[in-house]
Design a protein around this motif. Sequence first.
Motif, PDB file in Angstrom:
ATOM      1  N   LYS A 111      59.467  79.164  16.546  1.00 46.64           N
ATOM      2  CA  LYS A 111      59.667  78.166  15.487  1.00 46.64           C
ATOM      3  C   LYS A 111      60.438  76.960  16.037  1.00 46.64           C
ATOM      4  N   ASP A 113      58.037  74.822  17.896  1.00 46.41           N
ATOM      5  CA  ASP A 113      57.267  73.966  16.988  1.00 46.41           C
ATOM      6  C   ASP A 113      58.065  72.719  16.615  1.00 46.41           C
ATOM      7  N   GLN A 114      59.338  72.936  16.311  1.00 44.86           N
ATOM      8  CA  GLN A 114      60.203  71.829  15.895  1.00 44.86           C
ATOM      9  C   GLN A 114      60.402  70.824  17.037  1.00 44.86           C
ATOM     10  N   ASN A 139      61.591  79.841   9.642  1.00 41.17           N
ATOM     11  CA  ASN A 139      60.387  80.014   8.839  1.00 41.17           C
ATOM     12  C   ASN A 139      60.485  79.262   7.520  1.00 41.17           C
ATOM     13  N   SER A 177      64.793  83.214  13.802  1.00 35.62           N
ATOM     14  CA  SER A 177      63.370  83.192  13.468  1.00 35.62           C
ATOM     15  C   SER A 177      63.166  83.181  11.958  1.00 35.62           C
TER      16      SER A 177
END
Length: 431
Positions: free
Chosen positions: A216, A219-220, A347, A343
């Motif tokens: 995650k 992704d950021q 989300n 995590s």
Amino acid sequence: MYNPLYESMPREQLKQLQLERLQKTVRRVYDNVSFYKEKFKEKGIEPGDIKNLDDIRLLPFTVKQDLRDTYPFGLFAEPLSEVVRIHASSGTTGKPTVVGYTQNDINTWAEIIARCVVMAGGSKGDVVQVAYGYGLFTGGLGLHYGAELLGAAVIPISGGNTKRQLMLMEDFGTTILACTPSYALFLGEEATDHGIDLVNGKLKSGIFGAEPWSEKMRDQLEKNLGIKAYNIYGLSEIMGPGVSMECECQCGMHIMEDYFIPEVIDPQTGETLPYGSKGEIVFTTITKEAFPLLRYRTRDISVLTEEKCECGRTFVRMDRVMGRTDDMLIIRGVNVFPSQIESVLLNFGETEPHYLLVVDRQGTLDTLEVLVEVSEKMFSDEVRKLEELERKLGHEIASILGISAKIKLVEPKTIPRSEGKAKRVIDKREL
């Protein structure tokens, strides 16, 4: 690939190379390091007993305490006259752990980092900004010499001085950023606050390591910086950064197996586990001259896989580190890794990737409080929505960990930022 001869070597050929190098290393440490000679005697083995790669299990483990007990140079296999560089840990708990390098070791390190930079899409024409710390820490100098060997232009800026980092990134046309993932996030935040558009700039990839981070967070980082974010792994005791690195497929980090033999073990029993099993990663160095280590217990939890990668490299891959056996928190009898909580937090779109775990003890009961930043928009929202988010986060964390946690949402930018490794845990218990 930087060196396809080794990086795509057929497995059987690679294993033969590993065995030859392992046997040579075992003989060298037996002859030159009294610590290992004693360990061999205790186990009733001799260098000649290592006849195949499976025999590595006969060798003794090495742990961090062994480095402290032999401080400063007791594990060196070469005289200081042959050592050209010495690195050391920060030594926050007593004496630092010390590692040494011969010129050949330095050359090896540069070679594996050059491979890593190529894995991140790097080449001779790139500008690499090294924002890992320089000095006794291995991060900065490790990345530096490998990028130079590749022929890239290196900006040796080290950590900190964020405004200057962003100015030089723009002015010098940085294409690859190397730093901790938490600092990269901070750079992204600061760039946005100062009206700097990194997404449409020249930056194309990041080499991030030195602390655990999640998919995650990847992704950021990729969204905020407009880059492809790559995971690099290493530890000073084995070499420094570059022990393993992700390729363009981003499906695990290729271990440089022509220099290091990896194993995964049960952290409780020390028993070797098959590929695909989750356990503690152990490394044996098979070419290091100044500071060779046998079966070094990293305390890092991961999984090894031998399946061939689509990139064509044949090296075993390791998953991202899921936590450590020694910074694992035990709360009310439950093993908790900060990365598990991260995590969950990432989300939820309403929270920022900045958090702090506060562990305390009230009477005989352990408590866990999770401070997490929310977005500017969310924080200015009505109280009912914030309470609902706290409840959802609390429920999700309890279902993942098996224990309850108090969630405290805080304003953006109230959790201290780090220019190096992020501090994620405050443990107030007197254990």
